[in-house]
Design a protein around this motif. Structure first.
Motif, PDB file in Angstrom:
ATOM      1  N   MET A   1      48.441   6.394  39.375  1.00  0.00           N
ATOM      2  CA  MET A   1      48.323   6.600  37.946  1.00  0.00           C
ATOM      3  C   MET A   1      46.853   7.496  37.881  1.00  0.00           C
ATOM      4  N   SER A   2      46.089   6.726  38.381  1.00  0.00           N
ATOM      5  CA  SER A   2      44.499   7.257  38.346  1.00  0.00           C
ATOM      6  C   SER A   2      44.070   8.548  39.138  1.00  0.00           C
ATOM      7  N   ILE A   4      43.974  12.020  40.049  1.00  0.00           N
ATOM      8  CA  ILE A   4      44.395  13.306  39.569  1.00  0.00           C
ATOM      9  C   ILE A   4      44.440  14.382  40.718  1.00  0.00           C
ATOM     10  N   PRO A   8      40.025  20.025  38.119  1.00  0.00           N
ATOM     11  CA  PRO A   8      39.744  19.856  36.710  1.00  0.00           C
ATOM     12  C   PRO A   8      39.545  21.189  36.307  1.00  0.00           C
ATOM     13  N   GLU A  16      50.780  16.392  36.855  1.00  0.00           N
ATOM     14  CA  GLU A  16      50.760  15.062  36.461  1.00  0.00           C
ATOM     15  C   GLU A  16      51.816  14.267  37.232  1.00  0.00           C
ATOM     16  N   GLU A  18      53.328  12.029  35.233  1.00  0.00           N
ATOM     17  CA  GLU A  18      54.277  12.126  34.327  1.00  0.00           C
ATOM     18  C   GLU A  18      54.208  13.412  33.441  1.00  0.00           C
ATOM     19  N   SER A  23      54.956  11.828  27.952  1.00  0.00           N
ATOM     20  CA  SER A  23      53.928  11.440  27.604  1.00  0.00           C
ATOM     21  C   SER A  23      53.300  11.888  26.317  1.00  0.00           C
ATOM     22  N   ARG A 185      42.306  12.663  25.397  1.00  0.00           N
ATOM     23  CA  ARG A 185      41.819  11.325  25.290  1.00  0.00           C
ATOM     24  C   ARG A 185      42.752  10.161  25.610  1.00  0.00           C
ATOM     25  N   PHE A 186      44.017  10.255  25.293  1.00  0.00           N
ATOM     26  CA  PHE A 186      45.131   9.395  25.495  1.00  0.00           C
ATOM     27  C   PHE A 186      45.591   9.442  26.967  1.00  0.00           C
ATOM     28  N   LEU A 187      45.489  10.881  27.372  1.00  0.00           N
ATOM     29  CA  LEU A 187      45.775  10.896  28.787  1.00  0.00           C
ATOM     30  C   LEU A 187      44.568  10.343  29.728  1.00  0.00           C
ATOM     31  N   GLY A 188      43.340  10.327  29.179  1.00  0.00           N
ATOM     32  CA  GLY A 188      42.322   9.976  29.959  1.00  0.00           C
ATOM     33  C   GLY A 188      41.843  10.942  30.683  1.00  0.00           C
ATOM     34  N   LYS A 190      39.742  14.915  30.863  1.00  0.00           N
ATOM     35  CA  LYS A 190      38.714  15.741  30.305  1.00  0.00           C
ATOM     36  C   LYS A 190      39.315  16.950  29.675  1.00  0.00           C
TER      37      LYS A 190
ATOM     38  N   PRO B   6      40.856   6.185  32.696  1.00  0.00           N
ATOM     39  CA  PRO B   6      42.263   6.488  32.322  1.00  0.00           C
ATOM     40  C   PRO B   6      43.206   5.373  32.447  1.00  0.00           C
ATOM     41  N   ARG B  10      46.274   4.373  29.258  1.00  0.00           N
ATOM     42  CA  ARG B  10      47.586   5.189  29.283  1.00  0.00           C
ATOM     43  C   ARG B  10      48.916   4.291  28.808  1.00  0.00           C
TER      44      ARG B  10
END
Lengths: 422, 313
Positions: A1-2, A4, A8, A16, A18, A23, A185-188, A190, B6, B10
């Motif tokens: 999950m974390s 990426i 960026p 992603e 997901e 999402s 923000r929800f996806l964490g 930037k 993150p 989530r």
């Protein structure tokens, strides 16, 4: 999950684990959940607003069923409280840009952290504008006649079609900007500047356009001398940059108190310094308008005479006008006093904001719309006082707007409490 | 480069009584939705008065001949059903080579108001509000400033120190009302008459704000006219009974004038102050008047170019 995988810097849709298809609904669900979580006071507030909104909705339904005879508008004063509020709300929506400009053009970091408040206010205010326009329509069932494509859109000749475009455009712009930032923000992740900074820049120009076009609705009418002035659009903007920041200052004082969001004091001070100037510019323009009217004299001045002193013994607006003048001048003097920015004078600052807000509401609402019709084009003096039904509908729309604003702020609270690092 | 927070953000926070809270929220949302439906229930009344065919109806200029016939048949049936009157609604089109203009002799008009009354009856105006497309202003002699005038005069006319200025739609060549309409529900036809499609107007009343002559009227309520008083000779773009919530205006009685008759206000005028005709006809009376009399145009400085003139002997 974390982990990426996408760089960026990539401008395309980032890869992603997901997909957005799953999402994004989760983001909406989570936002809704967050927006409906709160203290007892919060639930009480929302219940009161819901009740007021329902009263308004019921009054509007009765207006549609029984005809607009339920309002006190006439063929002489054919626009009233609804269009007055519409005009004012366009200003409030544009006023939020006074946060966006310092945040994005002057790179005021503190303002940048909370700029979403102004953007969310714009969304709530535009929603209210659209509702006030619908409330004013004699045939809301024919709303589709205005939709480009299936209806007949008298663009570019009718200023109202321009207004439809700029208002909806501004709504979409702000929905996109706020929605994108909150979703990232929800996806964490930037936020990628490519996806929002150009839109923010566009929204600055767009904010000016919504109030300019709204002024053009009125000032382009040769048959209405009171509105037919080149100063109307600049005046609209000046008063918008009073009412918008005034509302936001009061809202931020409240947000700080209720939610413990920190870092609001510096943005409050910046906005107060903006109001200090804009409120004087607005007063200067009013004075300039009045000088031109009264020094010239003639029949052109009848509407201003009616507004300030009454005409042929008819004085319904006179108390309103002088209340607005009193509020505006008092607020202007308070904002000139440097001590107003001190923390211990917060209640006074809020009071000054309320005065400026109500002053602008009267001046740009009833004080602008009604004298356009009095005296009428055949110089008849028929007065207008809103009916109970009109007040109910108006309060209902205000309640709905406050609901939208409250929910929007609630959704954005995590962002406001923990701004992303720069 | 990557942010550190993150993963926890989530997923939904784990709330112990999540299920119960969700149920409570759902219940309140349902309650709110139910209350909203109840609040707007008067809309059902409004829906009853308007048919699906009316809702779907296209703009007048886009209706085919068949569609027009259907619409007219529907409107006639509705008038029968709602007002109990048998009426004929025609679709009068402009006569080629015609441009209608109107003139009033201010030296002769004596303010008797017969034109106002005739308009009221001819055009099936609401009886309650005593609506009419014409207003007569009683003016003191020695001024053309309407500020000095009154529309609510009473007593015997004419008074010695007054003259009378009837005002109705000026059928402008540059009509501000047409420009401002957001949905093109009002337009100028080839014979100069500015008309409204009452079935297309959305009732925003921007035209009413734009008109410098107070020529437009809004149907604040459903017009009420007793069956025996309804004028059955109607036209789609003029005097058919208007729906509630839309704007209407003087059409120079196009249901009469496009059939070679004179406007009702002219026929009712006992003084002969009113002259109506086709300005393109070189031999017409109106043409002679405009070429030979002293003519005054109301608010000429606004550039609306009225097809309505005032003259003096």
């Amino acid at each position: 999950m974390s982990s990426i995988t996408a760089s960026p810097q990539s401008t395309g849709p980032p890869e992603e684990h997901e997909s957005h298809v799953t999402s994004y609904p989760r983001f909406i669900a989570r936002s809704l959940w967050l927006a409906t979580e709160g203290s007892l006071a919060f639930y009480a507030w929302m219940t009161v607003l819901t009740a007021l909104f329902l009263v308004g909705a019921n009054a509007w339904a009765n207006q549609v069923a029984g005809g607009m005879i339920g309002t006190n508008m006439t063929d002489h004063v054919s626009w009233g409280l609804y269009i007055a509020n519409f005009t004012f709300m366009v200003g409030l929506a544009a006023g939020g840009v006074m946060m966006v400009i310092p945040a994005y053009l002057y790179h005021d970091r503190k303002m940048h952290d909370v700029v979403i408040i102004g953007e969310l206010l714009a969304i709530a205010a535009i929603v209210m504008c659209l509702l006030f326009v619908v409330a004013d329509l004699g045939r809301p069932d024919r709303f589709w006649h205005m939709l480009p494509g299936i209806g007949k859109f008298n663009w570019p000749i009718s200023m109202l079609t321009w207004d439809v475009i700029v208002l909806n455009g501004y709504l979409i712009l702000n929905l996109h900007i706020c929605g994108y930032l909150l979703y990232m923000r929800f996806l964490g992740r930037k936020p990628n500047p490519v996806w929002y900074v150009p839109f923010v820049m566009l929204s600055i120009v767009w904010a000016i356009s919504i109030h300019t076009v709204t002024a053009f609705l009125y000032c382009g009418l040769g048959g209405r001398p009171f509105w037919n002035t080149a100063l109307l659009a600049p005046r609209f903007l000046a008063s918008a940059f009073v009412s918008g920041p005034a509302f936001i200052i009061a809202a931020m004082v409240l947000i700080k108190k209720l939610t413990g969001v920190s870092g609001l004091d510096q943005p409050i001070a910046t906005l107060a310094r903006i109001v200090r100037v804009t409120i004087l510019i607005n007063l200067l323009m009013v004075a300039s308008e009045l000088f031109t009217e009264f020094y010239t004299g003639g029949s052109h001045v009848s509407a201003a005479k009616y507004l300030f002193f009454g005409l042929h013994g008819k004085t319904a607006l006179v108390p309103w006008t002088w209340t607005a003048i009193g509020l505006n001048i008092t607020a202007a003097l308070l904002f000139l006093w440097p001590g107003l920015l001190e923390l211990r004078w917060r209640p006074l600052l809020v009071a000054a904001c309320c005065m400026a807000f109500v002053g602008a509401w009267i001046e740009k609402g009833m004080g602008l719309i009604v004298p356009g019709f009095i005296p009428s084009t055949l110089h008849e003096v028929v007065e207008y006082v809103p009916s109970q039904l009109e007040w109910k509908v108006t309060v209902g729309i205000w309640a709905f707007g406050l609901m939208v604003f409250t929910i929007a702020i609630k959704t954005a609270l995590p962002t406001l409490k923990h701004p992303a690092e720069h | 480069m990557t942010t550190t927070e993150p993963s926890t953000k989530r997923s939904l926070p784990i709330v112990e009584n999540f299920g119960r809270r969700a149920a409570v929220k759902g219940a309140f949302a349902t309650l709110g939705a139910g209350a909203f439906v109840a609040a707007i229930s008067p809309l059902r009344q409004a829906a009853k008065n308007s048919s699906a065919a009316e809702f779907m109806q296209q703009h007048y200029t886009e209706l085919s001949a068949d569609q027009k016939a259907d619409v007219i048949a529907r409107l006639e049936a509705e008038t029968k059903e709602q007002y109990g009157a048998d009426v004929t609604i025609a679709d009068d089109r402009p006569i080629p080579g015609t441009k209608f203009v109107y003139a009033i002799n201010l030296s002769v008009c004596n303010g008797n108001g017969k034109c106002v009354e005739a308009c009221h009856k001819e055009n099936n105006h609401d009886r309650d509000t005593n609506q009419s497309y014409i207003r007569v202003i009683e003016m003191p002699k020695g001024t053309m400033d309407m500020e000095q005038g009154s529309t609510t005069y009473s007593g015997a006319v004419p008074k010695d120190d007054k003259f009378y200025l009837p005002v109705q739609c000026q059928q402008c060549d540059e009509p501000p009302c047409v420009d401002v309409c957001p949905v093109k529900a009002t337009w100028k036809e080839e014979d100069g008459i500015v008309v409204v499609d009452y079935n297309w107007c959305i009732g925003c009343r921007y035209c009413e704000a734009a008109c410098p002559y107070h020529a437009r009227r809004f149907n604040w309520k459903k017009p009420e006219v007793p069956a025996e008083e309804i004028n059955p000779n109607q036209s789609y773009l003029s005097n058919r009974v208007r729906p509630v919530g839309v704007v209407e205006k003087c059409t120079y009685c196009l249901h009469r004038t496009r059939r070679g008759k004179l406007p009702a206000c002219l026929e009712a005028c006992p003084t002969g102050a009113r002259v109506f005709g086709n300005i393109l006809d070189k031999d017409s009376n109106i043409r002679w008047i405009l070429e030979n009399k002293r003519v005054y145009i109301l608010k000429e400085e606004l550039g609306t170019k009225p097809a309505f003139f005032y003259y003096f002997d």
